[in-house]
Design a protein around this motif. Structure first.
Motif, short mmCIF file in Angstrom:
data_model
loop_
_atom_site.label_atom_id
_atom_site.label_comp_id
_atom_site.label_asym_id
_atom_site.label_seq_id
_atom_site.Cartn_x
_atom_site.Cartn_y
_atom_site.Cartn_z
N LEU A 7 23.85 -11.70 4.59
CA LEU A 7 23.25 -12.79 5.34
C LEU A 7 23.67 -14.18 4.88
CD1 LEU A 7 21.33 -13.62 7.60
CD2 LEU A 7 19.41 -13.36 5.99
N PRO A 8 23.80 -14.47 3.58
CA PRO A 8 24.15 -15.84 3.17
C PRO A 8 25.42 -16.38 3.81
CG PRO A 8 23.35 -14.60 1.28
CD PRO A 8 23.48 -13.61 2.41
N GLU A 9 26.43 -15.54 3.96
CA GLU A 9 27.68 -16.00 4.57
C GLU A 9 27.45 -16.43 6.02
OE1 GLU A 9 32.24 -14.38 5.50
OE2 GLU A 9 30.79 -13.10 4.45
N PHE A 10 26.62 -15.67 6.74
CA PHE A 10 26.32 -16.01 8.13
C PHE A 10 25.51 -17.30 8.20
CE2 PHE A 10 23.94 -15.14 12.21
CZ PHE A 10 25.05 -15.30 13.04
N LEU A 11 24.59 -17.49 7.27
CA LEU A 11 23.79 -18.71 7.23
C LEU A 11 24.67 -19.93 7.01
CD1 LEU A 11 20.76 -17.51 5.08
CD2 LEU A 11 20.76 -17.99 7.54
N SER A 12 25.70 -19.78 6.21
CA SER A 12 26.63 -20.88 5.96
C SER A 12 27.31 -21.30 7.26
CB SER A 12 27.67 -20.45 4.92
OG SER A 12 28.63 -21.47 4.72
N LEU A 13 27.69 -20.31 8.08
CA LEU A 13 28.31 -20.60 9.38
C LEU A 13 27.33 -21.35 10.28
CD1 LEU A 13 30.47 -20.27 11.61
CD2 LEU A 13 29.41 -18.04 12.12
N LEU A 14 26.08 -20.90 10.31
CA LEU A 14 25.08 -21.54 11.16
C LEU A 14 24.85 -22.99 10.74
CD1 LEU A 14 22.39 -18.71 11.61
CD2 LEU A 14 24.48 -19.15 12.92
N ASP A 15 24.87 -23.25 9.43
CA ASP A 15 24.74 -24.62 8.95
C ASP A 15 25.91 -25.48 9.40
OD1 ASP A 15 22.27 -24.73 7.61
OD2 ASP A 15 23.11 -23.79 5.81
N GLU A 16 27.11 -24.93 9.31
CA GLU A 16 28.31 -25.67 9.72
C GLU A 16 28.24 -26.06 11.20
OE1 GLU A 16 31.87 -23.51 8.89
OE2 GLU A 16 31.37 -23.22 6.77
N LEU A 17 27.65 -25.19 12.03
CA LEU A 17 27.58 -25.43 13.47
C LEU A 17 26.35 -26.22 13.87
CD1 LEU A 17 28.74 -21.93 14.77
CD2 LEU A 17 30.10 -24.00 14.48
N SER A 18 25.53 -26.62 12.90
CA SER A 18 24.30 -27.37 13.16
C SER A 18 23.37 -26.63 14.12
CB SER A 18 24.64 -28.76 13.72
OG SER A 18 25.40 -29.50 12.79
N ILE A 19 23.28 -25.31 13.95
CA ILE A 19 22.34 -24.52 14.75
C ILE A 19 20.93 -25.07 14.51
CG2 ILE A 19 21.34 -22.23 15.06
CD1 ILE A 19 24.20 -22.57 16.18
N ASP A 20 20.15 -25.18 15.57
CA ASP A 20 18.88 -25.90 15.49
C ASP A 20 17.78 -25.11 14.80
OD1 ASP A 20 19.39 -28.45 17.24
OD2 ASP A 20 20.32 -26.78 18.30
N ALA A 21 17.80 -23.79 14.90
CA ALA A 21 16.77 -22.98 14.24
C ALA A 21 17.20 -21.52 14.27
CB ALA A 21 15.41 -23.15 14.89
N VAL A 22 16.57 -20.72 13.42
CA VAL A 22 16.74 -19.27 13.46
C VAL A 22 15.38 -18.64 13.73
CG1 VAL A 22 18.80 -19.08 12.05
CG2 VAL A 22 16.56 -19.20 10.93
N ILE A 23 15.40 -17.50 14.41
CA ILE A 23 14.16 -16.80 14.78
C ILE A 23 14.09 -15.54 13.93
CG2 ILE A 23 12.86 -15.77 16.67
CD1 ILE A 23 14.59 -17.45 18.60
N VAL A 24 13.04 -15.42 13.11
CA VAL A 24 13.01 -14.45 12.01
C VAL A 24 11.71 -13.65 12.03
CG1 VAL A 24 13.19 -14.19 9.51
CG2 VAL A 24 14.41 -16.04 10.65
N SER A 25 11.79 -12.37 11.62
CA SER A 25 10.62 -11.51 11.49
C SER A 25 10.34 -11.12 10.04
CB SER A 25 10.81 -10.21 12.29
OG SER A 25 11.20 -10.45 13.60
N ASP A 26 11.39 -10.90 9.29
CA ASP A 26 11.35 -10.25 7.98
C ASP A 26 11.10 -11.26 6.87
OD1 ASP A 26 12.27 -9.05 5.50
OD2 ASP A 26 13.31 -7.54 6.69
N LEU A 27 10.11 -10.99 6.01
CA LEU A 27 9.81 -11.88 4.89
C LEU A 27 11.01 -12.08 3.97
CD1 LEU A 27 6.25 -10.60 3.99
CD2 LEU A 27 6.82 -12.97 4.56
N GLY A 28 11.77 -11.00 3.76
CA GLY A 28 12.95 -11.10 2.91
C GLY A 28 14.00 -12.01 3.51
#
Length: 402
Positions: free
Chosen positions: A79-100
């Protein structure tokens, strides 16, 4: 002007993202190749995610990426690698279920966190706990009424997002393992087989006072949610975002839904009311897309037996997308990418982004080499008659002959 909710539309593919935004959606939600609950959708590659984010942001729309699958450790490590991509693209939010997943996001990113409906947040205390965890917006479970949603919003201070249209799940906000049992597909990790839509045989032999030995029924299938008439109540409750289900549905669905609800929100924003005549027109449009019977679900009172959809799924929609406008040559022709077969002389309907639909006849169909075409074929490019007001990415639809 009055404040109205954000209109959040599904984007099951890059093209559907463009259609939804051009037809009026203020924001879209989409999935990448991993970590979401719609693995059968045309989820976004890295290149598509980049193009989609730029397209949306250039037009003032927001992009939310779903990370709502329940992950195992092997998934979480990626997941961290994908989060880095989302930050680069200025994605406005992520929709999450899992506490982890929430903890991982907070560790590796500053991206805004929205709580998925999969987490079944149904009360103020739960909302306050999620707020402490770093959540900025709650996507409330479909089991919540608008009056309860208003109380949760006021007590928690969180943004509230609620579904206003689309398919409904018989389980608590998707917490279901029926397809795990029937087909070995994990519902909560993107593999839902929609087993609740199947016809089942119920055995009454061991039930006291049963009148039948066996009956076949779609007893777990829900009608679709349609909240257009309740839109003033969404606004009165202070709901921040009205959400449409349907990432796996068609371009026709994405465009029609976005246009109808955008029109309704715009009218309310201007006048503070919704005219009954317009509601009837909007409802007529919503019946042109593929759907089950409609219900208000639990928006006003708890859903009862009348919310069960007792019929087999409709196999033939009333309307299909005949094509997508790729180019407009004024006073000459439209260049159309064909999606469904039609013929010279067919009556078609152009769906503008803002104005009423325009009916026209396909008086000629010409291929790009100049030859006439006697029947269109999906995938080809055709020139059709010019329609005043047509724009690139407009949907052209055709009524299905029953």
């Amino acid at each position: 002007m009055r404040s109205v909710p954000e209109l959040l539309a599904p984007a099951g593919s890059l093209e559907k993202l463009k259609v939804a935004i051009l037809y009026g959606a203020n924001a879209v939600y989409l999935g990448g190749q991993k970590f979401g609950l719609r693995t059968a959708a045309d989820n976004f590659t890295t290149a598509e995610l980049e193009e989609g984010a730029h397209f949306a942001h250039d037009r003032g729309a927001k992009v939310y990426v779903v990370l709502n699958s329940f992950l195992h450790d092997s998934d979480l490590s990626e997941l961290p690698e994908f989060l880095s991509l989302l930050d680069e693209l200025s994605i406005d939010a992520v929709i999450v279920s899992d506490l982890g997943v929430i903890e991982t996001i907070k560790k590796y990113s500053n991206i805004e966190i929205h709580l998925s409906t999969q987490a079944s947040c149904l009360n103020t205390e739960a909302a306050l706990l999620w707020k402490e965890m770093g959540v900025r917006r709650i996507v409330l479970g479909r089991e919540i009424s608008l009056s309860d949603a208003k109380e949760i919003r006021e007590a928690s201070g969180l943004e509230i997002e609620m579904f206003i249209h689309g398919s409904m799940c018989m389980a608590y906000s998707g917490n279901c393992v029926i397809s795990n049992y029937t087909q070995g597909r994990d519902s909560n990790r993107g593999g839902c087989a929609h087993s609740c839509r199947f016809e089942y045989s119920l055995d009454f032999n061991n039930i006291e006072n049963a009148s039948k030995d066996e009956v076949k029924a779609y007893f777990m299938s829900s009608k679709d949610l349609e909240g257009i008439r309740a839109l003033p109540e969404f606004i009165e409750a202070g709901i921040d975002s009205v959400k449409v289900e349907g990432r796996m549905k068609s371009h026709h669905y994405a465009g029609t839904i976005s246009k109808v609800y955008s029109d309704a929100l715009t009218q309310y924003q201007k006048s503070g009311d919704i005219v009954s005549k317009n509601i009837l027109e909007w409802e007529q449009e919503l019946r042109k897309i593929t759907h089950r019977d409609y219900t208000l679900g639990s928006l006003q009172e708890p859903a009862g037996a009348d919310s069960i959809y007792t019929e087999r799924e409709h196999e033939t929609p009333d309307y299909v997308v005949a094509g997508i406008v790729l180019e407009v040559v004024e006073d000459s022709h439209l260049l159309v990418e064909v999606r469904s077969a039609f013929y010279p002389g067919s009556t078609l309907e152009l769906v503008p982004f803002n104005d009423p639909c325009i009916e026209f006849k396909a008086d000629f169909l010409t291929e790009t080499d100049g030859s006439s075409c006697e029947k269109s074929r999906p995938g080809i490019l055709l020139k059709t008659p010019y329609v005043k007001g047509a724009e690139q990415w407009n949907i052209i639809r055709a009524k299905v002959m029953q």
